[in-house]
Design an enzyme around this catalytic site. Structure first.
Site, PDB file in Angstrom:
ATOM      1  N   ARG A 108      -5.423   2.030   6.826  1.00  0.00           N
ATOM      2  CA  ARG A 108      -5.556   0.587   6.656  1.00  0.00           C
ATOM      3  C   ARG A 108      -5.648  -0.054   8.037  1.00  0.00           C
ATOM      4  O   ARG A 108      -5.065   0.441   8.988  1.00  0.00           O
ATOM      5  CB  ARG A 108      -4.313   0.016   5.958  1.00  0.00           C
ATOM      6  CG  ARG A 108      -4.284   0.228   4.463  1.00  0.00           C
ATOM      7  CD  ARG A 108      -3.108  -0.498   3.842  1.00  0.00           C
ATOM      8  NE  ARG A 108      -1.841   0.007   4.296  1.00  0.00           N
ATOM      9  CZ  ARG A 108      -1.039  -0.621   5.150  1.00  0.00           C
ATOM     10  NH1 ARG A 108      -1.373  -1.806   5.636  1.00  0.00           N
ATOM     11  NH2 ARG A 108       0.097  -0.085   5.526  1.00  0.00           N
ATOM     12  N   TYR A 257     -11.968   3.938   3.317  1.00  0.00           N
ATOM     13  CA  TYR A 257     -10.697   4.657   3.214  1.00  0.00           C
ATOM     14  C   TYR A 257      -9.619   3.912   2.442  1.00  0.00           C
ATOM     15  O   TYR A 257      -9.415   2.714   2.644  1.00  0.00           O
ATOM     16  CB  TYR A 257     -10.160   4.967   4.616  1.00  0.00           C
ATOM     17  CG  TYR A 257      -9.088   6.027   4.608  1.00  0.00           C
ATOM     18  CD1 TYR A 257      -9.437   7.372   4.522  1.00  0.00           C
ATOM     19  CD2 TYR A 257      -7.746   5.700   4.653  1.00  0.00           C
ATOM     20  CE1 TYR A 257      -8.466   8.358   4.485  1.00  0.00           C
ATOM     21  CE2 TYR A 257      -6.768   6.680   4.620  1.00  0.00           C
ATOM     22  CZ  TYR A 257      -7.137   8.003   4.536  1.00  0.00           C
ATOM     23  OH  TYR A 257      -6.163   8.978   4.498  1.00  0.00           O
ATOM     24  N   LYS A 266      -3.343  -2.011  -2.718  1.00  0.00           N
ATOM     25  CA  LYS A 266      -2.623  -3.027  -1.936  1.00  0.00           C
ATOM     26  C   LYS A 266      -3.282  -4.402  -2.082  1.00  0.00           C
ATOM     27  O   LYS A 266      -2.589  -5.423  -2.163  1.00  0.00           O
ATOM     28  CB  LYS A 266      -2.563  -2.638  -0.458  1.00  0.00           C
ATOM     29  CG  LYS A 266      -2.094  -1.209  -0.183  1.00  0.00           C
ATOM     30  CD  LYS A 266      -0.653  -0.939  -0.554  1.00  0.00           C
ATOM     31  CE  LYS A 266      -0.182   0.399   0.005  1.00  0.00           C
ATOM     32  NZ  LYS A 266       1.152   0.780  -0.479  1.00  0.00           N
ATOM     33  N   HIS A 286       6.313  -3.953  -3.559  1.00  0.00           N
ATOM     34  CA  HIS A 286       5.993  -2.642  -2.978  1.00  0.00           C
ATOM     35  C   HIS A 286       7.163  -1.696  -3.271  1.00  0.00           C
ATOM     36  O   HIS A 286       7.928  -1.352  -2.375  1.00  0.00           O
ATOM     37  CB  HIS A 286       5.808  -2.849  -1.462  1.00  0.00           C
ATOM     38  CG  HIS A 286       5.196  -1.690  -0.766  1.00  0.00           C
ATOM     39  ND1 HIS A 286       5.386  -1.434   0.578  1.00  0.00           N
ATOM     40  CD2 HIS A 286       4.388  -0.712  -1.203  1.00  0.00           C
ATOM     41  CE1 HIS A 286       4.724  -0.352   0.925  1.00  0.00           C
ATOM     42  NE2 HIS A 286       4.111   0.111  -0.132  1.00  0.00           N
ATOM     43  N   SER A 308       7.275   2.524   5.478  1.00  0.00           N
ATOM     44  CA  SER A 308       6.716   3.872   5.521  1.00  0.00           C
ATOM     45  C   SER A 308       7.637   4.812   6.290  1.00  0.00           C
ATOM     46  O   SER A 308       8.499   4.373   7.056  1.00  0.00           O
ATOM     47  CB  SER A 308       5.315   3.852   6.123  1.00  0.00           C
ATOM     48  OG  SER A 308       5.326   3.122   7.311  1.00  0.00           O
ATOM     49  N   CYS A 310      10.032   6.664   5.111  1.00  0.00           N
ATOM     50  CA  CYS A 310      11.414   6.719   4.619  1.00  0.00           C
ATOM     51  C   CYS A 310      11.546   7.611   3.389  1.00  0.00           C
ATOM     52  O   CYS A 310      12.597   7.639   2.752  1.00  0.00           O
ATOM     53  CB  CYS A 310      11.905   5.322   4.266  1.00  0.00           C
ATOM     54  SG  CYS A 310      12.203   4.284   5.704  1.00  0.00           S
ATOM     55  N   ASP A 333       4.889   3.614  -5.864  1.00  0.00           N
ATOM     56  CA  ASP A 333       4.452   2.690  -4.811  1.00  0.00           C
ATOM     57  C   ASP A 333       4.591   1.211  -5.152  1.00  0.00           C
ATOM     58  O   ASP A 333       5.012   0.431  -4.309  1.00  0.00           O
ATOM     59  CB  ASP A 333       3.000   3.001  -4.435  1.00  0.00           C
ATOM     60  CG  ASP A 333       2.597   2.384  -3.102  1.00  0.00           C
ATOM     61  OD1 ASP A 333       3.456   2.303  -2.201  1.00  0.00           O
ATOM     62  OD2 ASP A 333       1.440   1.967  -2.963  1.00  0.00           O
ATOM     63  N   ARG A 427      -4.074  12.186   2.908  1.00  0.00           N
ATOM     64  CA  ARG A 427      -3.570  11.797   1.592  1.00  0.00           C
ATOM     65  C   ARG A 427      -3.958  12.766   0.481  1.00  0.00           C
ATOM     66  O   ARG A 427      -4.966  13.455   0.575  1.00  0.00           O
ATOM     67  CB  ARG A 427      -4.170  10.427   1.213  1.00  0.00           C
ATOM     68  CG  ARG A 427      -3.845   9.311   2.175  1.00  0.00           C
ATOM     69  CD  ARG A 427      -2.476   8.779   1.916  1.00  0.00           C
ATOM     70  NE  ARG A 427      -2.047   7.812   2.929  1.00  0.00           N
ATOM     71  CZ  ARG A 427      -1.213   6.815   2.653  1.00  0.00           C
ATOM     72  NH1 ARG A 427      -0.742   6.641   1.433  1.00  0.00           N
ATOM     73  NH2 ARG A 427      -0.828   6.007   3.613  1.00  0.00           N
TER      74      ARG A 427
END
Ligand SMILES: *[C@@H]1O[C@H](CO)[C@@H](O)[C@H](O)[C@H]1NC(C)=O
Ligand SMILES: *[C@@H]1O[C@H](CO)[C@@H](O)[C@H](O)[C@H]1NC(C)=O
Length: 645
Positions: A108, A257, A266, A286, A308, A310, A333, A427
């Protein structure tokens, strides 16, 4: 050629009057010749049809394909991508594919992601003393119109425009929302089929309802001006991802992407949906959603927000080490949550698949993810084994004799290379329904009742393993004050603690101050059974040794404590930061790890003084006069408690 071509005929479209404001050189031709490869344009709902036609006129694709979501269609799209060299079959698994992107299109791009509103204040608070907001990027409608005209006219020349009708949430659920994405990327079509419910059934469900209009182009009309890298079309110089919440529109250019191009994720499910949720009185967050069942068979649902790095996906699919406990996954997510008429906060996972970060995923860290991705999965930018498998850092599997590796850059790779084999943001895109511990109610149209909300961060110092907020209002403050260790931008070295309120910093669809007010207003919902709010930190380190807590499957011990707290059990003592588990209330039975509870839960006055100051600085400079009084009051209360430590 597609096998499922229904009819191929020339369809004429006349010029849309919307374009009379464009400079003459950008005016589309009067008549556009369009080959319909699949579907029937005339059979579309009028609003969808007008949306498609106007954008065909603008983007000038050669042909049009209206997606039906069938297996046949999917096979044809994948075959076409393979033929074009965009994806490669991974022979070790069933129907799995590897895509390698242009190395300039791997993540992103926050700096190129904007929210378009007439007034800047509707998008971001005005920082104290000016400067650029860290809580989102605003673009004016005028600037956006200019950007649009520079990019879109003729941008799909020589390509096929795909029409993807998709539902965020189970088709027909009162909590779901529909979108239609127009894209010139067949990779996006294949990925959207995994990540959303897509195709014919969605068009039938649409009726006359509203839908979110999504337009995406890789920005590489044919013939190409420059050769492609890895057969991956993109246009990094011109990349722009814009959401226009007033018009329920998303417009994305230049990147193929992830969240830049799979516009349901998102862009829609967080940025646009958070705005819709504010207007309609619900929450688009989120957050992962998990179901947890205790040894007595009692079940609860919890939602959790983490920045991110975690281990969010790992928690969503946790494999409990405590006997008799079961965790099941609803989503990894995003959560859409709304109070029902009995006051339960009902949540759905708007997505249909997982778009998870591959590196670090292993049989040890997430066995359920590893079992999910062995079929029907599209991998992007991971490493490849010479026997047709995938590879990444932290996969924790030794390679059989004689097997060699190819990196995400498509070069032979060895561990001495000094560069990772898989891109750190590589990913897997895999159907959620394949997860071995998917929750039986994960597609329930009414959603699952959330009884606890968990905020978390990666905090090597100072922050205890778990604490419970004193109240909903205190919990909202805890979300606003979230910070987490992250790898800083290239210019800094090493790690820094970054603010990431509600783990939403790059995903707010409107002014964060108003977002906080909206969260606070949930407490006024008639009859609301407000979930308890917790904060966790799996990552506290001792100054001398490593991590103070084993994490992963042992995190069930923390969930167990929360479960009992939600049931009204004692076992907590008030502290400066919130309720802490009291002595012996955390079940450590059978733990193969020496835990120093004193150190794990210690609260240091100096640390918390600094924390209060950091949070104050952030909220006063970044949220400024949009900060709700109640949040400022919670900060004051924390400061007073720290003084009395
Ligand atoms: C397309 O749809 C229209 C309207 O529903 C219908 O009249 C027409 O026969 C359809 N065309 C084809 C080729 O199926
Ligand atoms: C094209 O797509 C955009 C973006 O979703 C949409 O808002 C617009 O109405 C469509 N038509 C034109 C003429 O831009």
């Amino acid at each position: 050629m597609l096998t499922s071509v229904v009819s191929a005929f020339i369809h004429s479209l006349s010029l849309s009057s919307d374009y009379t404001t464009m400079p003459p050189e950008h005016q589309p031709q009067n008549q556009i010749k369009l080959r319909i490869l699949q579907g029937n344009l005339s059979a579309l709902n009028l609003a969808v049809r007008e949306f498609v036609e106007a954008n065909v006129t603008l983007c000038q694709p050669d042909s049009l394909h209206i997606c039906d979501g069938s297996d046949e269609e999917n096979r044809a799209i994948l075959a076409q991508l393979e033929e074009q060299g965009v994806i490669k079959k991974l022979t070790k698994y069933e129907n799995c594919w590897l895509a390698r992107t242009d190395p300039r299109d791997v993540a992103r791009v926050e700096s190129k992601t904007v929210i378009v509103t007439p007034d800047q204040k509707d998008t971001v608070p005005t920082p104290l003393g000016g400067g650029v907001s860290q809580l989102g990027r605003w673009m004016s409608p005028e600037e956006f119109d200019k950007a649009m005209v520079q990019r879109f006219p003729g941008c799909m020349k020589g390509r096929t425009m795909y029409v993807i009708p998709f539902s965020m949430g189970p088709v027909g659920s009162p909590l779901s929302k529909i979108g239609v994405e127009l894209t010139d990327s067949p990779y996006v079509v294949a990925s959207m089929r995994v990540m959303t419910r897509m195709g014919k059934t969605v068009l039938s469900a649409l009726g006359n309802d509203e839908f979110v209009r999504c337009l995406h182009s890789v920005g590489c009309p044919l013939p190409l001006r420059k050769p492609l890298v890895n057969n991956w079309p993109c246009n990094p110089e011109q990349t722009l991802i814009a959401q226009i919440p007033d018009r329920r529109q998303i417009i994305s250019f230049g990147s193929g992407y992830g969240g830049n191009s799979l516009l349901g994720k998102k862009c829609f499910a967080l940025r646009i949906a958070s705005r819709i949720a504010k207007e309609e009185g619900w929450l688009a967050e989120h957050m992962l959603i998990l179901g947890i069942t205790n040894p007595a068979g009692e079940k609860k649902y919890m939602a959790a927000a983490f920045p991110s790095a975690c281990g969010k996906t790992n928690l969503a699919m946790l494999n409990p080490t405590l006997p008799g406990w079961k965790v099941e996954c609803v989503g990894d997510d995003i959560a859409w949550m709304k109070f029902d008429d009995k006051g339960n906060l009902r949540a759905i996972n708007p997505e249909n698949g997982f778009f998870g970060v591959a590196p670090g995923t292993s049989v040890k860290t997430n066995p359920n993810a590893m079992a999910t991705i062995v079929k029907n999965t599209i991998f992007t930018n991971v490493g490849e084994t010479s026997d047709g498998g995938v590879y990444w850092e932290g996969m924790d599997q030794s390679l059989p004799q004689g097997i060699t590796l190819t990196s995400w850059k498509n070069k032979p790779w060895s561990s001495e290379d000094g560069e990772p084999c898989a891109h750190p943001n590589s990913r897997f895109c895999t159907p959620a329904g394949q997860c071995p511990i998917i929750d039986p109610l994960w597609e329930s149209p009414e959603g699952v009742p959330i009884e606890a909300i968990i905020f978390g961060g990666r905090r090597p110092e100072g922050v205890p393993l778990v604490y419970e907020a004193f109240s909903w209002q205190h919990g909202v403050f805890v979300g606003a004050a979230m910070r987490s260790e992250a790898t800083a931008a290239a210019e800094h070295k090493g790690k820094v603690i970054m603010h990431d309120p509600f783990a939403m910093r790059p995903f707010f669809g409107y002014n964060f101050g108003q977002y906080l007010s909206h969260w606070l207003s949930m407490a006024n919902h008639p009859g609301a059974k407000l979930p308890k709010i917790f904060h966790v930190n799996w990552f506290r380190k001792s100054p001398t040794a490593g991590f103070l807590w084993p994490g992963f499957g042992d995190n069930i011990r923390v969930l167990d404590w929360m479960f009992r707290r939600v049931n009204g059990e004692d076992g907590a003592v008030p502290s400066t930061v919130g309720y802490l588990p009291c002595h012996n209330s955390l079940n450590l039975q059978g733990l193969q790890f020496h835990v120093d509870l004193g150190e794990l839960f210690s609260l240091d006055q100096k640390f918390w003084q600094r924390e209060v100051e950091e949070v104050r600085k952030y909220l006063t400079t970044q949220v400024n006069d949009d900060l709700p009084k109640e949040v400022a009051r919670q900060l004051e209360l924390l400061q007073q408690r720290v003084k009395q430590m």
